[in-house]
Structure formats: C-alpha cells, structure tokens
Design a protein around this motif. Structure first.
Motif, PDB file in Angstrom:
ATOM      1  N   ASP A 108     -11.753   7.891  -1.230  1.00  0.00           N
ATOM      2  CA  ASP A 108     -10.375   8.083  -1.672  1.00  0.00           C
ATOM      3  C   ASP A 108      -9.554   8.515  -0.459  1.00  0.00           C
ATOM      4  O   ASP A 108      -9.950   9.436   0.269  1.00  0.00           O
ATOM      5  CB  ASP A 108     -10.300   9.172  -2.744  1.00  0.00           C
ATOM      6  CG  ASP A 108     -10.980   8.738  -4.038  1.00  0.00           C
ATOM      7  OD1 ASP A 108     -11.117   7.522  -4.231  1.00  0.00           O
ATOM      8  OD2 ASP A 108     -11.366   9.618  -4.827  1.00  0.00           O
ATOM      9  N   TYR A 109      -8.417   7.849  -0.281  1.00  0.00           N
ATOM     10  CA  TYR A 109      -7.577   8.182   0.867  1.00  0.00           C
ATOM     11  C   TYR A 109      -6.109   7.948   0.517  1.00  0.00           C
ATOM     12  O   TYR A 109      -5.771   6.968  -0.161  1.00  0.00           O
ATOM     13  CB  TYR A 109      -7.931   7.340   2.097  1.00  0.00           C
ATOM     14  CG  TYR A 109      -6.915   7.515   3.216  1.00  0.00           C
ATOM     15  CD1 TYR A 109      -6.997   8.603   4.083  1.00  0.00           C
ATOM     16  CD2 TYR A 109      -5.845   6.639   3.347  1.00  0.00           C
ATOM     17  CE1 TYR A 109      -6.044   8.801   5.061  1.00  0.00           C
ATOM     18  CE2 TYR A 109      -4.891   6.826   4.336  1.00  0.00           C
ATOM     19  CZ  TYR A 109      -4.994   7.909   5.185  1.00  0.00           C
ATOM     20  OH  TYR A 109      -4.037   8.112   6.149  1.00  0.00           O
TER      21      TYR A 109
ATOM     22  N   TYR B 276      -0.719   4.515  -2.052  1.00  0.00           N
ATOM     23  CA  TYR B 276      -1.360   4.661  -3.357  1.00  0.00           C
ATOM     24  C   TYR B 276      -2.695   3.939  -3.410  1.00  0.00           C
ATOM     25  O   TYR B 276      -3.138   3.502  -4.477  1.00  0.00           O
ATOM     26  CB  TYR B 276      -0.448   4.165  -4.475  1.00  0.00           C
ATOM     27  CG  TYR B 276       0.537   3.086  -4.098  1.00  0.00           C
ATOM     28  CD1 TYR B 276       0.133   1.780  -3.852  1.00  0.00           C
ATOM     29  CD2 TYR B 276       1.878   3.394  -3.971  1.00  0.00           C
ATOM     30  CE1 TYR B 276       1.050   0.798  -3.516  1.00  0.00           C
ATOM     31  CE2 TYR B 276       2.804   2.423  -3.627  1.00  0.00           C
ATOM     32  CZ  TYR B 276       2.393   1.126  -3.403  1.00  0.00           C
ATOM     33  OH  TYR B 276       3.307   0.161  -3.052  1.00  0.00           O
ATOM     34  N   VAL B 277      -3.370   3.841  -2.260  1.00  0.00           N
ATOM     35  CA  VAL B 277      -4.707   3.245  -2.243  1.00  0.00           C
ATOM     36  C   VAL B 277      -5.673   4.072  -3.089  1.00  0.00           C
ATOM     37  O   VAL B 277      -6.581   3.533  -3.746  1.00  0.00           O
ATOM     38  CB  VAL B 277      -5.214   3.125  -0.797  1.00  0.00           C
ATOM     39  CG1 VAL B 277      -6.621   2.547  -0.766  1.00  0.00           C
ATOM     40  CG2 VAL B 277      -4.275   2.256   0.022  1.00  0.00           C
ATOM     41  N   ASP B 278      -5.490   5.406  -3.090  1.00  0.00           N
ATOM     42  CA  ASP B 278      -6.404   6.278  -3.819  1.00  0.00           C
ATOM     43  C   ASP B 278      -6.352   6.066  -5.328  1.00  0.00           C
ATOM     44  O   ASP B 278      -7.260   6.496  -6.049  1.00  0.00           O
ATOM     45  CB  ASP B 278      -6.094   7.739  -3.496  1.00  0.00           C
ATOM     46  CG  ASP B 278      -4.658   8.112  -3.850  1.00  0.00           C
ATOM     47  OD1 ASP B 278      -3.743   7.405  -3.386  1.00  0.00           O
ATOM     48  OD2 ASP B 278      -4.462   9.085  -4.596  1.00  0.00           O
TER      49      ASP B 278
ATOM     50  N   ILE C 290       0.809  -1.219   0.000  1.00  0.00           N
ATOM     51  CA  ILE C 290       0.000   0.000   0.000  1.00  0.00           C
ATOM     52  C   ILE C 290       0.840   1.266   0.000  1.00  0.00           C
ATOM     53  O   ILE C 290       0.299   2.363  -0.129  1.00  0.00           O
ATOM     54  CB  ILE C 290      -0.949   0.047   1.215  1.00  0.00           C
ATOM     55  CG1 ILE C 290      -0.178   0.200   2.520  1.00  0.00           C
ATOM     56  CG2 ILE C 290      -1.848  -1.163   1.245  1.00  0.00           C
ATOM     57  CD1 ILE C 290      -1.050   0.544   3.684  1.00  0.00           C
ATOM     58  N   ALA C 291       2.165   1.167   0.162  1.00  0.00           N
ATOM     59  CA  ALA C 291       3.000   2.361   0.223  1.00  0.00           C
ATOM     60  C   ALA C 291       4.382   2.053  -0.332  1.00  0.00           C
ATOM     61  O   ALA C 291       4.840   0.908  -0.314  1.00  0.00           O
ATOM     62  CB  ALA C 291       3.107   2.880   1.653  1.00  0.00           C
TER      63      ALA C 291
END
Length: 788
Positions: A303-304, A283-285, A258-259
C-alpha cells in the motif's frame, strides 16, 4: 574564524538593523529627479508579476520587477508626458502615460492574453532583457504552459521541466533528482517561498513535491549565483507560490490516472487580502488491497500513497507594507504485509515528508528602498518500522530542522546603480540517526532486550552579503557581489568563507551580447549518497573533522536574438573546481551516523567542464526549445581507485533535448519532447576468483573490478508525445482533456545491470552473463483539468 564567530554574528545583526537608517538619511533624491514606483499585477487576480519589464518609450532607460512584483524608476522631473511600456510574457503589453513632475506611486495592471488554462512554460521573459542582463546560467519558469509537456502518468511536474534544460543531468529513469554541471545531489539549494526543501521527491523520486497548480515562478541558477544565495555549490532553485486571487473566488484542479488535485482561492477582503489552498493526493492505495485479495497466490503489492498541502495568506497592510504567510506539508506512506495470512502480522512501514512555513513582511521605506523580512521553519523526517509478528520491532528515523531569519533590501540608487544587500541567520538541528530495537510482546517468555541509539547535531550559520548591478554604459553592465558566511558547530569549531561573485555583459549589437562570470560558493551541510533514494541518506553538518565543501566556477558565453526576436540562442562554457568533496571509503558502513562517522568518509576533490547550447522560440503557434550539453565531470579521492581520477557517476558526455509544442485551430495543442543522453558511469565486474575453505567445500565467489566507474550504461533515449483539447464555455468554467504517451516507441532503457549464472548440464556455474533491468515501456495516460 575561530573565536570570531560570535563577533561576526553581532556585526551581521548590527548591519541589518543600522544600514537602512543610514540609507534613509542618504536617500534624499535631488530635486531634479522624480521617483515612479509601485507594483505590476495581473488585472484579473491582482497577482504580482515577477520579472516584468518597464522602460521609458524611446529611451534605453528601464528596470524589472523584483521577486515581489515591485519596481522603481528615477526620471528627470518634467511637465512633459513620458510613456512607460510594460510587458510580461503571456500578457498584453501596456503603454501608460505619466507626467513626472513629482514622485508618483503607480500600480500597473496587465491583461492576460486570451488563452484558456494558464499553464507553465519555460522562458527568459523578453529576449531584450536576456541580451542586456549580466546574469549567466539562469533559467526562468513562470506560470503559463507546463501541462503541454507530456509526462509520466499525466501528472504535470515542474522538476521534470527543469530536467529538460541545458546543463541539468537527471538521475535514474523517472527520477525527479537533478545533478547540475557535475555537482552532487546534495549541492542543490531548493527553496519554496524561501524555505529550504531537503527532499523534493515523492514516490522514490518519480514525482516532485511541487504541485504545478500553485507554482507562480521558478528561477534556476547554475552559475553566477546572486549574492543572496548560499549554502550549496551547484545550483539554486527558487520557487515562489501564487498569492491567491484578490478579486473573486475560484478553483482549479485535475483528475488523473493515479492522482487528483484541487486548488481553492479568493479574497478575504477584496483588493486587500486573499488566500489560496491547494491539495494533491494519489489513490493507488485504494486499489492495491483489492488486487491483493483477488490474487492471493501472486506477489503482494504494498500500500502506498502521497499527498501535498499548500496554503498561503496575503494581506496588504498599507500602501507600504504587505504580509505573506505560507506553508507546505507533504507526506509519503508505504505499508507492506509480508504474509497475507491474518495470523502473521509481520510487516514493514515507511513514512517520509517535508514541512515548511514562512512569514514575510515587505516594507517600502521610500520609493528607492524596498525591504523584506522573513521568518522560516523547515523540517524533513523519515521513519521506518519492521514489525516481526508483533513480537519484535526495529525502528529507525532521521530528522533535519532549519530555523532562519532573513533581512533583505533592494536599493534603486539610480538607473545605473541597483543594489541588493542583507543579513541571514540559520539554526540547524539534525538527528541523523535514531533507532531502537527490542521485544514488544508483553507475554513473551524471553528476556526483553531493547537497544536505543540517538545522535543529535546542531549548527549556526550566518551570512552578510551585498550585490551591485552597475550599468556603466548603454552596452556594458557589471554585476558584482560579496557574501561573507560563517558556521559554528559543536566542539567550538567555527568556519568562515568569503564568497565573491562577478559577472560582465557587453552588448556587441542590439542582437548579440557576450558575457563572463565567476562565483565562489560554500556548503556547510552534507549528504553523502550511497543508494539512489535521497531520503535514506541523512544530512550532517561540518564539524572539527569534516570541513565545508567549496566550489569555484568560471563561465563565459553569448546570447543572440534571431529572426527579429522570434528565437534566442544561448551558448555558455564553464569550468568548475570542487573542493573537500566527500564519499564513503570502500567497505564502509553507511547506515548509521555516530561520533566516528567521519572515519568512514574520504575527502577529495572534483572538477567539471563543458559547453551548453540552448535555442528557444517563445512566440507563434510553434514554440519550444532545443538544448545540447557537452560535459565532463571527474572525482579524485586518495582512498578510492588507488588515488587515480575517475568519472563522476553522472558524467554524461552528450545530452540532447528537444521540446516542441504546436497550437492548432479549434483549441488543439500537440506536443512532443525527445531526450538522448550518454549512459551513466558504473562499476562492473571484469572477472571472478574462487576462495575455498580448508575442507574444499563450495567456494566463495569474489568479483574482481577494474578502475572505478570505468563502464557505461547503454545510452538513454526516449520520445514522449501528447495532445490537449481545450473546451470553451460561456460561463467561467474552462476545461481541457490531456492525453500523453510516455516513452512512445517503448525504448527499454537500462535501469540497472546485473549478472546471472550460466550453468552447464550438470547445473554447475560455468560463466556469468550481464543482463539489464528496465522499468517503463510505453505508458499512456489521460487527465482532465478544469478552472473556474
């Protein structure tokens, strides 16, 4: 201290300016002694090493480097060689021969042991240093092996390592928050390069704000606080970042689920100036809009993302002067559109983050006197926005600013006497509430009705302190300190506190020492938590209605070296009294802070006590630690629980932690950590009664509660495991593949408990049933890390 605060500040400034000159006049060392001083550094990067041990071979005489890697030794002048032994965990021990015929500036360079990626591991440096030190309740984390510890989503996290030490309680599942020895969330002083970090969390607490690639050293104090620290009651986390490679350019980073993160560093002027720049982003968004469009009939995902940026410049001005400029900026952003229909723009957005900056100047007046001057700025803010279809908006925000100046000195008076003293001044600016609401559409036929509310609080905090470490004999060490702090706020209200600290250490044998200590702390800023999201709970200063919080803590224990120094055992007992504690009254409105905010609070007291055991092994293929904490934490408020004492929310009777790492042949490492803790104290309804209106329609159901926090969540336990494969390269590239499993046996730990209706055949509620909500099953993760 009413009407004396300006005088107190003036005395602090005069002391900070004049005392060094007096000491310079007094520091004409007798001709019988020679000063050996300098820095201990990494031979490959010129990074200074904090807490390195230097002693004269064949004697008990020695010292350690300070937070900037500086040391000073006084030895009898002689034409005979002496040998200095210099050691630091993860580095080869060096022996250096010198002739102490005169004062000598000696910079010492240690060679790293042959490992691949330098990571982060818990240690207290040498066991010998721990045995002889009077410091209690302190743990050190330095840059050497955290990535071997399995963590959620594979993202290495320094705060998760802190949570795995004795005496530190965690919040809810996955949270980075800490509660130390019965203290509250706001009672932890968290410093990043000396700047205060007010909110150390990302993703609602699941990650901390500290990128492990740039962390150089972290000291956590749970008791016996050094006199230079103040402003919080329960713990101090002092984090220093790396200075940057002065020898050659390099980079390191990692790619996770996720990062990802990347760090660049190198010399600006070789052996004189360096830089380091580090960034991290999730970069989940990127994927949530794709998922939402693919599944329009399902619940939409917000979105987060969050990101961190760290930067630091390091410049050796001269042999006696060094300059550091460092900064941090981190931000979380969340956006949610309630209706995927493009014709409806109703949405919610939330942003929060920290900004810190510090400028530090080191100066060596003479070999015995080292000074550090620091200028600091820190900010935390959050802002949320409800947009009702571009017609009506509601916005709320909060901001906390801190501006500080610090002047600190280290005086190496003799081998038996080491002093630290200084003066600090801080200006606080807090906007605890800033909200507005109104019609935004210019085409509306309705009358615009806008509401705006702002609050602003300021306060000045000053402190003058001195600490003295006195080695009375080979076996007996006394460490004493005194901090005089003051606070002035609006309404011409001033407070002052004397904060004494004292600690004793007696070396019973070369393998066993006993210790005891007392410390008093004062806290002038407050944050009363209502929900488990720290950024939503604003800070506010002491004033004419809200007095400063204070705490007294006594502690005693022992440290033992076992199996020829391979293992160390620490056992500490403590009792803490907490005064002027704050909480909300029942039914209070906690969302906004205004001039009547104090009327929603109740003032009480707290106490906590317990015992901590920690067994550590830091040498060999098998390393790690086991920690057990037995503790009690209570609160008492006149307006809560009918004035009777009740358990603090994070009163957990038993906490057991085991962290193990084993290095296998062919560059494999396996690791596991296990956590068990008693469930937190909560309120649950024990019954319900019905209130009917005058027409006997549907009744209002009102829950009935027993004593506050009289129930417990189910016990929490979890096993994490992982392995790392390190790859060798003939070139400068080093890399590793890390695979981890969070919650290996998929324990469904309770996140919260709620009640659901139990209905009969006629759809009437006949009773209620308690259910638990859980967050995380087993979570596998993989990440690739590299260093060049």
């Amino acid at each position: 201290m009413t009407n004396l605060y300006p005088v107190f500040v003036l005395l602090c400034i005069m002391a900070g300016l004049c005392l060094p000159h007096r000491l310079l006049q007094a520091q004409n060392p007798p001709a019988a002694n020679a000063n050996i001083s300098g820095y201990v550094k990494d031979s490959e990067t010129a990074e200074t090493l904090v807490g390195a041990t230097i002693y004269i071979k064949g004697t008990e005489q020695g010292t350690t480097t300070n937070l900037y890697g500086y040391y000073a030794l006084k030895v009898p002048r002689s034409d005979v060689f002496i040998t200095l032994v210099v050691s630091y965990l993860g580095y080869e021990t060096a022996e250096i021969t010198v002739i102490p015929a005169q004062d000598k500036v000696l910079s010492i360079r240690l060679h790293p042991q042959q490992q691949l990626l330098q990571e982060v591991v818990i240690t207290d440096d040498a066991v010998k240093q721990r045995l002889e030190s009077a410091q209690m309740g302190m743990q050190k984390i330095n840059s050497q092996s955290i990535k071997t510890i399995p963590v959620m989503f594979g993202e290495a996290d320094v705060m998760k390592v802190v949570q795995l030490t004795a005496g530190v309680q965690t919040g809810s599942e996955g949270s980075s928050g800490i509660y130390v020895r019965g203290g509250g969330y706001d009672q932890n002083l968290i410093l990043l390069d000396e700047a205060t970090v007010y909110n150390p969390e990302h993703l609602f607490g699941f990650f901390s704000t500290f990128n492990s690639d740039i962390v150089k050293n972290l000291d956590i104090y749970k008791s016996d606080f050094p006199a230079q620290y103040g402003g919080r009651l329960s713990s101090v986390l002092d984090i220093q970042t790396r200075d940057g490679n002065m020898k050659k350019f390099g980079m390191q980073g990692g790619i996770g689920l996720i990062a990802s993160r990347l760090t660049l560093e190198g010399p600006l002027v070789k052996d004189r100036a360096s830089f380091i720049l580090s960034g991290r982003r999730t970069y989940v968004d990127i994927f949530t809009p794709l998922i939402n469009r693919a599944l329009p009939d399902e619940n939409q995902m917000p979105d987060y993302y969050f990101y961190d940026l760290n930067a630091k410049l390091n410049y050796i001005v001269s042999d006696k002067d060094r300059l550091f400029v460092s900064g941090y900026f981190g931000r979380d952003k969340l956006y949610f559109k309630f209706n995927p229909d493009e014709s409806d723009n109703t949405s919610y957005s939330l942003r929060w983050g920290n900004l810190t900056g510090s400028v530090r100047w080191n100066h060596v007046y003479n070999p015995s006197l080292f000074s550090n001057t620091t200028f600091i700025a820190s900010r935390f803010n959050y802002r949320d926005l409800f947009n009702f279809d571009d017609f009506f908006e509601f916005t709320s925000s909060t901001e906390t600013y801190t501006f500080s100046v610090k002047q600190d000195y280290d005086l190496y008076a003799s081998d038996a006497h080491r002093l630290k003293f200084g003066v600090h001044f801080t200006h606080h600016l807090i906007r605890p509430v800033d909200f507005s609401a109104g019609v935004t559409s210019p085409d509306t036929l309705y009358q615009s009705s806008n509401v705006k509310e702002q609050q602003r609080y300021e306060g000045q905090e000053a402190a003058l302190y001195a600490a003295h470490t006195w080695k009375l004999t080979r076996r007996f060490t006394l460490k004493s300190g005194l901090r005089l702090s003051g606070f002035a706020t609006a309404g011409n209200k001033q407070y002052g506190n004397l904060e004494p600290r004292i600690a004793l250490n007696y070396l019973v044998t070369d393998q066993l020492s006993v210790k005891a200590g007392y410390s008093r702390m004062a806290q002038y800023l407050h944050q009363v938590k209502f929900i488990n999201l720290s950024f939503l709970d604003p800070w506010f200063p002491s004033n004419q209605y809200v007095r400063p919080q204070t705490a007294d803590q006594i502690s005693a224990g022992f440290t033992a070296s076992l199996f020829n120094g391979q293992v160390s055992l620490t056992n500490e007992y403590y009792y803490k009294w907490l005064h002027h504690q704050l909480d909300y009254r029942n039914g209070a409105n906690f969302l906004f802070i205004d001039e009547n905010y104090h009327q929603r609070l109740t003032v009480g007291r707290g106490w906590s006590y317990g015992a901590e055991w920690q067994l550590e092994k830091t040498k060999g293929n098998l390393t790690g630690w086991m920690a057990y904490t037995l503790s009690w934490a209570k609160r008492r408020f006149p307006d809560l629980n009918n004035g009777k004492p009740f358990p603090f929310t994070f009163d957990r009777r038993h906490v057991l932690i085991a962290v193990l790492q084993y290095r296998l042949p062919r560059n494999w490492t396996v690791s596991a950590n296990f956590t068990y803790r008693t469930g937190e104290a909560i309120d649950l309804a024990v019954g319900r009664f019905f209130i009917y209106g005058i027409n006997f329609g549907d009744p209002q159901v009102v829950p009935q509660y027993a004593d506050q926090n009289s129930f417990r969540m189910p016990a929490y336990h979890r096993l994490d495991a992982g392995f790392i494969k390190q790859f060798t390269s003939k070139k400068r590239l080093q890399s590793e593949l890390a695979v981890s499993f969070y919650n290996l046996y998929s324990r469904r730990n309770a996140f919260f408990i709620y009640y659901e209706d139990v209905k009969d055949k006629e759809n009437r509620t006949v009773t209620y049933r308690a259910r638990q909500a859980s967050l995380f099953p087993i979570i596998p993760s993989v990440s690739y890390n590299f260093k060049w």
